[in-house]
Structures are given as C-alpha cells and as structure tokens.
Design a protein around this motif. Structure first.
Motif, PDB file in Angstrom:
ATOM      1  N   ASP A  60       0.893  -1.196   0.043  1.00 55.07           N
ATOM      2  CA  ASP A  60       0.056  -0.036  -0.006  1.00 55.07           C
ATOM      3  C   ASP A  60       0.901   1.294   0.001  1.00 55.07           C
ATOM      4  O   ASP A  60       0.190   2.301   0.194  1.00 55.07           O
ATOM      5  CB  ASP A  60      -0.946   0.014   0.954  1.00 55.07           C
ATOM      6  CG  ASP A  60      -0.221  -0.268   2.635  1.00 55.07           C
ATOM      7  OD1 ASP A  60       1.034  -0.109   2.569  1.00 55.07           O
ATOM      8  OD2 ASP A  60      -0.704   0.000   3.279  1.00 55.07           O
ATOM      9  N   GLY A  61       2.392   1.278  -0.009  1.00 54.45           N
ATOM     10  CA  GLY A  61       3.193   2.311  -0.172  1.00 54.45           C
ATOM     11  C   GLY A  61       3.586   2.700   1.265  1.00 54.45           C
ATOM     12  O   GLY A  61       4.459   3.769   1.159  1.00 54.45           O
ATOM     13  N   GLU A  62       3.006   2.215   2.116  1.00 54.68           N
ATOM     14  CA  GLU A  62       3.665   2.433   3.494  1.00 54.68           C
ATOM     15  C   GLU A  62       5.036   1.864   3.767  1.00 54.68           C
ATOM     16  O   GLU A  62       5.364   0.931   3.171  1.00 54.68           O
ATOM     17  CB  GLU A  62       2.673   1.980   4.579  1.00 54.68           C
ATOM     18  CG  GLU A  62       1.430   2.733   4.467  1.00 54.68           C
ATOM     19  CD  GLU A  62       1.298   4.261   4.660  1.00 54.68           C
ATOM     20  OE1 GLU A  62       2.322   4.687   5.566  1.00 54.68           O
ATOM     21  OE2 GLU A  62       0.199   4.992   4.413  1.00 54.68           O
ATOM     22  N   TYR A  63       5.719   2.674   4.663  1.00 56.76           N
ATOM     23  CA  TYR A  63       7.247   2.006   5.088  1.00 56.76           C
ATOM     24  C   TYR A  63       7.215   1.573   6.384  1.00 56.76           C
ATOM     25  O   TYR A  63       6.375   2.125   7.440  1.00 56.76           O
ATOM     26  CB  TYR A  63       8.104   3.331   4.805  1.00 56.76           C
ATOM     27  CG  TYR A  63       8.661   3.545   3.270  1.00 56.76           C
ATOM     28  CD1 TYR A  63       9.226   3.043   2.673  1.00 56.76           C
ATOM     29  CD2 TYR A  63       7.501   4.574   2.839  1.00 56.76           C
ATOM     30  CE1 TYR A  63       9.575   3.375   1.389  1.00 56.76           C
ATOM     31  CE2 TYR A  63       7.850   4.905   1.467  1.00 56.76           C
ATOM     32  CZ  TYR A  63       8.893   4.451   0.846  1.00 56.76           C
ATOM     33  OH  TYR A  63       8.991   5.007  -0.411  1.00 56.76           O
ATOM     34  N   TYR A  64       8.253   0.709   6.584  1.00 62.24           N
ATOM     35  CA  TYR A  64       8.428   0.015   8.047  1.00 62.24           C
ATOM     36  C   TYR A  64      10.039   0.167   8.639  1.00 62.24           C
ATOM     37  O   TYR A  64      10.355  -0.301   7.538  1.00 62.24           O
ATOM     38  CB  TYR A  64       7.693  -1.079   8.319  1.00 62.24           C
ATOM     39  CG  TYR A  64       6.453  -1.157   8.051  1.00 62.24           C
ATOM     40  CD1 TYR A  64       5.307  -1.401   9.235  1.00 62.24           C
ATOM     41  CD2 TYR A  64       5.726  -1.327   6.720  1.00 62.24           C
ATOM     42  CE1 TYR A  64       3.988  -1.407   8.989  1.00 62.24           C
ATOM     43  CE2 TYR A  64       4.354  -1.677   6.670  1.00 62.24           C
ATOM     44  CZ  TYR A  64       3.453  -1.354   7.763  1.00 62.24           C
ATOM     45  OH  TYR A  64       2.162  -1.413   7.427  1.00 62.24           O
ATOM     46  N   LEU A  65      10.230   0.436   9.533  1.00 63.83           N
ATOM     47  CA  LEU A  65      11.592   0.419   9.982  1.00 63.83           C
ATOM     48  C   LEU A  65      11.850  -0.984  10.836  1.00 63.83           C
ATOM     49  O   LEU A  65      11.060  -1.398  11.576  1.00 63.83           O
ATOM     50  CB  LEU A  65      12.048   1.360  11.076  1.00 63.83           C
ATOM     51  CG  LEU A  65      13.449   1.427  11.744  1.00 63.83           C
ATOM     52  CD1 LEU A  65      14.583   1.399  10.528  1.00 63.83           C
ATOM     53  CD2 LEU A  65      13.601   2.519  12.802  1.00 63.83           C
ATOM     54  N   SER A  66      12.766  -1.674  10.233  1.00 69.59           N
ATOM     55  CA  SER A  66      13.286  -2.991  10.862  1.00 69.59           C
ATOM     56  C   SER A  66      14.310  -2.971  11.322  1.00 69.59           C
ATOM     57  O   SER A  66      15.452  -2.537  10.680  1.00 69.59           O
ATOM     58  CB  SER A  66      13.054  -4.051   9.755  1.00 69.59           C
ATOM     59  OG  SER A  66      13.489  -5.452  10.561  1.00 69.59           O
ATOM     60  N   LEU A  67      14.429  -3.386  12.766  1.00 70.40           N
ATOM     61  CA  LEU A  67      15.805  -3.639  13.253  1.00 70.40           C
ATOM     62  C   LEU A  67      16.053  -5.136  13.734  1.00 70.40           C
ATOM     63  O   LEU A  67      15.025  -5.866  14.280  1.00 70.40           O
ATOM     64  CB  LEU A  67      15.865  -2.813  14.512  1.00 70.40           C
ATOM     65  CG  LEU A  67      15.688  -1.194  14.390  1.00 70.40           C
ATOM     66  CD1 LEU A  67      15.792  -0.458  15.771  1.00 70.40           C
ATOM     67  CD2 LEU A  67      16.711  -0.601  13.381  1.00 70.40           C
ATOM     68  N   SER A  68      17.239  -5.624  13.424  1.00 70.18           N
ATOM     69  CA  SER A  68      17.657  -6.846  13.856  1.00 70.18           C
ATOM     70  C   SER A  68      19.067  -7.082  14.610  1.00 70.18           C
ATOM     71  O   SER A  68      19.887  -6.289  14.044  1.00 70.18           O
ATOM     72  CB  SER A  68      17.636  -7.946  12.601  1.00 70.18           C
ATOM     73  OG  SER A  68      16.762  -7.907  11.817  1.00 70.18           O
ATOM     74  N   SER A  69      18.864  -7.987  15.540  1.00 71.11           N
ATOM     75  CA  SER A  69      20.216  -7.912  16.020  1.00 71.11           C
ATOM     76  C   SER A  69      21.309  -8.642  15.478  1.00 71.11           C
ATOM     77  O   SER A  69      20.960  -9.639  14.594  1.00 71.11           O
ATOM     78  CB  SER A  69      20.081  -8.843  17.710  1.00 71.11           C
ATOM     79  OG  SER A  69      21.149  -8.820  18.125  1.00 71.11           O
ATOM     80  N   LYS A  70      22.577  -8.353  15.484  1.00 71.51           N
ATOM     81  CA  LYS A  70      23.697  -8.955  14.586  1.00 71.51           C
ATOM     82  C   LYS A  70      23.812 -10.219  15.303  1.00 71.51           C
ATOM     83  O   LYS A  70      24.380 -11.215  14.477  1.00 71.51           O
ATOM     84  CB  LYS A  70      24.708  -8.182  14.527  1.00 71.51           C
ATOM     85  CG  LYS A  70      24.735  -6.904  13.556  1.00 71.51           C
ATOM     86  CD  LYS A  70      25.982  -6.143  13.583  1.00 71.51           C
ATOM     87  CE  LYS A  70      25.795  -4.922  12.712  1.00 71.51           C
ATOM     88  NZ  LYS A  70      27.196  -4.391  12.688  1.00 71.51           N
ATOM     89  N   ASN A  71      23.586 -10.568  16.710  1.00 73.11           N
ATOM     90  CA  ASN A  71      23.859 -11.788  17.270  1.00 73.11           C
ATOM     91  C   ASN A  71      22.710 -12.538  17.544  1.00 73.11           C
ATOM     92  O   ASN A  71      21.345 -11.962  17.967  1.00 73.11           O
ATOM     93  CB  ASN A  71      24.583 -11.397  18.567  1.00 73.11           C
ATOM     94  CG  ASN A  71      26.040 -10.781  18.239  1.00 73.11           C
ATOM     95  OD1 ASN A  71      26.702 -10.836  17.421  1.00 73.11           O
ATOM     96  ND2 ASN A  71      26.182  -9.712  18.875  1.00 73.11           N
ATOM     97  N   THR A  72      22.690 -13.804  17.499  1.00 66.33           N
ATOM     98  CA  THR A  72      21.585 -14.714  17.748  1.00 66.33           C
ATOM     99  C   THR A  72      21.751 -15.048  19.062  1.00 66.33           C
ATOM    100  O   THR A  72      22.471 -14.669  20.010  1.00 66.33           O
ATOM    101  CB  THR A  72      21.675 -16.070  17.033  1.00 66.33           C
ATOM    102  OG1 THR A  72      22.772 -16.737  17.464  1.00 66.33           O
ATOM    103  CG2 THR A  72      21.333 -15.855  15.566  1.00 66.33           C
ATOM    104  N   GLY A  73      20.508 -15.619  19.805  1.00 67.31           N
ATOM    105  CA  GLY A  73      20.638 -15.765  21.327  1.00 67.31           C
ATOM    106  C   GLY A  73      19.456 -15.122  22.037  1.00 67.31           C
ATOM    107  O   GLY A  73      19.169 -14.168  21.775  1.00 67.31           O
TER     108      GLY A  73
END
Length: 476
Positions: A175-188
């Motif tokens: 629908d043309g909307e944006y979202y900011l996604s953050l991910s940790s570089k480290n698992t756990g």
C-alpha cells in the motif's frame, strides 16, 4: 689484452707481428689454470645450491610432520542433514547421536507505518537529540542525530554506520507505506535490542523500544532464542548455531531442526597422515638422488682417470658429512611403543635406485595405514617425542637446522662450505685480475721493444741501401 695488429715493421725480414702474437698467446696461457679452477669452484657452488634446494624441501616436509594435527587427526565420515561437523586433533574416535531441537535466532523489531522514507520523523529544531542502541551485553552505542537524520533513510544510514550490533533496513508494503526493521547481529535469547531516543519525544514514540508492552514505538516480531540440541540424550544450549566442544573436539554448524536423531561418526584420519609421511620419504629420497648426481664418478674403470663428466662434488667431505647426519637420524631408536621406522613399514633399500642413489627409503602403505588406524598416538609419539630432544621429526628438524642455518652467529654445515667456496672464488678473481695486469704490462713492454727493434732494423736497411749505392758509384 687484445693483440696488436701491426707494429709498422715495413720491409723487415723479421715477422714481428707473428712473434708478438705468439708471445701474447704464451702469456695468456698462464690465465688458463685460474679460469679452470674458477669454473670448478662455480660448479661446486652450483651443486651445493641444488643440494640446498633438496634439503630445504626436506625441511619443509619435516615441518609438516612436526605437529599433532598432521599425524594424530580425526575426520567426520558420516553424512548429516540438520548439521555439519568438523573435528580437530582433540576429538575422540566414536559415534554420537545428535538431535537439533531448535535453531538460534536473532530478535527483530518493527515500527508502525511510516508514510515517507525522506520526511523527518522527529521534532524540528530539537537540541541534543541522541539515539542509543544496545544489544545483549554489548556496550551501548550513542548516535547524534540532526533534523535531517530523523527521516527513515537517515535513521537507517546512521544506525548502520554506527558499529552497533544492530542492522537497520526499511520495508515498503504493497500500500506504499514504510516500516523500519531492526535486527540484532547476534543470535540468542540474551541478545535483546534496546532503542532509546533522548531529546526528542516525538522520535522516541516512533522508534523507541525497551522490551516493555508500550503501545508506541517499535514492537517485537521475532524473539531471539538459543539453539537447543541433544548429544546422546544430553541437552546442550548455545546462543549461536555454531556449537563448539559438544562433543569435545567437534564443531557443529546447525542447519535445520532434526526430523529425528542423526548419527555423527568420527574416525581416525589416516589419509592425511599417510600423505604427510609419504611426502617426507619422497623429499628424503630426492636428497639422495641429488647427492648421487653431484658426487658421481664417471671413470670407465677403477684405474681410469677420466672424470670429465663426474659430479662437481665427487669425494667432497661436506656432502659425506651431511649424508651421515641424515642417516644418523634414521637410525635413532625412539622410546615409545614404536621404536624404529621399519615398524611403520618404512625401510631403507639395500640396492641402488634407478638413478644410482643408495640408501633411499620405501613405504609399505598397508603397514603404515594399519599402524595409524590401530594406534595413532604411538605413531604420533614416534615422530614428535617430547618436541624438544626426542621424536623422529624433532631430531630431523634439528639436524636440518644445523645443516642449513645461515644465522649471523651460527653457520650450518652446508652454509659454511659454500661461504668457503665463495671466498675461494673471490681470491681467484683477484688472482686473475693481477695476472691479467701483469700480462698487459709485459705485452706493453714487448710492444715498445719491438717498435725499437723495428726502428733499428729500418735504420740498418737505410744504411745498407746507402752503402750499396756508394759502392756502385765508385765502380763507375
């Protein structure tokens, strides 16, 4: 010195040019013994160079043997799906049942809808605006944000350049909307993300996250979790999908959750050990081949003195000494379960090889492989010993160092011999230059004397012609 082509002898009955050339040839012959000796020395230096190359190859092969991993290693012989495995020399031969129950994952966060990726999301003109990021026990990273940095693109760029253990990206929906996604570089499970904006409450409400149940800011879309596996029924937890020392000496890389237990099989890696030992034997035999080539005697019989095609180091004491040092290493009895090389299927040949070399080694690969399979530690102990004064490869390495050393304070057997030859060659060059200078001086003196003789002969011819003319006139 080049021959003088003409001494202006004129009509002299003496061929002084020919005589001068003969004298010059005679004088030049005195250089021949020097050049012959220099050529001999050069060929000896070159031959020692061939021997050094062969010995350095043997030294390299010895270094490859002089480690536990080269001899007492293991390998994975099973084929597995949910994980892959690598073993080191600490791993024990055996079988294990591995079940991957859960993979380690990283926490991810997602913002609410953002209408534009270029419009500022914070309060214009806010002073002292900072963004602080942390993940797990890592040190928090604080970023100063200008008004222009508060757009979605600006925030992503600032986070990814900051060095924080967080990766930022944007997602554009249909629908043309944006979202900011953050991910940790480290698992756990412990590597949770914390996002705090100071000095700008508006931006804090868009991208802030502290793990709470706040309805503003970002929310968790994927929880960070640890990997869970069972090894022979024993539970093992890891923050990463790389699991070390479960079992000991094994590194597991987890790929997927197991449908059922998988068998991990570890066996002795005899192939690499056999390869390294064969490489050493080949290098040793090459040394013997080079020695044969550079010391060969080519006389046609025991009484023949024709040695024109003999090796340049025929009868050389240094080469005999080097051979003796290497053979002494072969003959040392070790103190472990394996005492001599013959017990590993490595024996010295009693007959000449095809190239005439004597004392080469041969390998019974079946016997060697059997020894490595049944008692690899005994083979390891034979070669390495205590790593200081005992062990076949330890002694061989020390011996080769003594032969090849070129340090300022300690010259090896071969290095000392070559240095002596280089000194001899330098002295021969000096002798040659001195002799050539003497010849040049002598020939210059001959030239002067022959020129004076030529002048005297010419004057005598003139006197003879004058007297002949006078006598002829007196008869008239």
């Amino acid at each position: 010195m080049p021959a003088i082509s003409n001494l202006n002898i004129g009509n002299s009955t003496f061929d002084l040019d020919k005589l001068y050339s003969q004298l010059e040839q005679y004088e030049t012959q005195t250089l021949t013994p020097i050049t012959q000796e220099a050529t001999k020395v050069q060929s000896q230096i070159s031959a020692f160079g061939q021997l050094r190359t062969a010995l350095e190859a043997l030294q390299k092969a010895t270094t490859s043997l002089n480690s536990a991993s080269a001899l007492d290693s293991t390998s994975i012989i099973s084929t597995n799906t949910s994980f892959s495995a690598k073993s080191n020399n600490n791993a024990s031969v055996g079988n294990y049942q591995i079940l991957v129950k859960q993979l380690a994952t990283a926490q991810t966060l997602l913002s609410d809808k953002i209408s534009s990726n270029t419009q500022p999301l914070g309060t214009a003109g806010a002073e002292g605006r900072t963004l602080t990021l942390s993940s797990g026990s890592g040190e928090p990273v604080t970023i100063n944000l200008s008004d222009g940095d508060t757009s979605l693109n600006g925030i992503i760029n600032a986070i990814n350049k900051s060095g924080a253990d967080v990766v930022a990206t944007s997602i554009k929906s249909s629908d043309g909307e944006y979202y900011l996604s953050l991910s940790s570089k480290n698992t756990g499970a412990d590597n949770t993300i914390n996002v705090t904006v100071s000095g700008d409450d508006t931006l804090q409400k868009v991208i802030g996250y502290d793990g709470g149940a706040s309805k503003t800011g970002m929310h968790q879309t994927s929880q960070g979790q640890d990997a869970l596996i069972e090894v022979n029924g024993i539970p093992v937890k890891s923050a990463s999908n790389t699991v070390v020392d479960a079992p000991y000496g094994i590194t597991l890389t987890l790929n997927s959750v197991s449908a059922q237990e998988e068998r991990l099989e570890i066996a002795n890696n005899t192939a690499d050990a056999v390869k390294n030992i064969k490489a050493w034997v080949s290098a040793y035999n090459n040394v013997q081949s080079v020695v044969t080539s550079i010391t060969k005697y080519s006389g046609s019989s025991g009484l023949s003195s024709d040695t024109s095609s003999s090796g340049p180091l025929m009868g050389n004491g240094t080469v005999r000494d080097i051979q003796s040092q290497l053979r002494n290493v072969l003959n040392v009895t070790q103190s472990g379960a394996v005492k001599i090389m013959a017990e590993l299927g490595i024996t010295q040949n009693t007959t000449k090889a095809a190239d005439g070399s004597v004392g080469t080694l041969s390998i019974d690969e079946n016997k060697l492989s059997s020894a490595l399979s049944t008692n690899p530690h005994a083979v390891y102990e034979f070669f390495l010993g205590d790593g200081k004064t005992t062990g076949f490869s330890t002694l061989a390495s020390s011996t080769l160092d003594n032969i090849l050393s070129d340090s300022y304070t300690s010259k090896g057997t071969l290095t000392a011999a070559v240095n002596t030859l280089n000194d001899s060659y330098d002295k021969l060059v000096q002798r040659y230059d001195q002799q050539q200078a003497r010849i040049d001086t002598t020939m210059a003196r001959y030239k002067l004397q022959f020129s004076q003789l030529n002048k005297a002969l010419s004057e005598m011819n003139q006197t003879k012609d004058y007297l002949t003319a006078q006598f002829s006139n007196s008869d008239d």
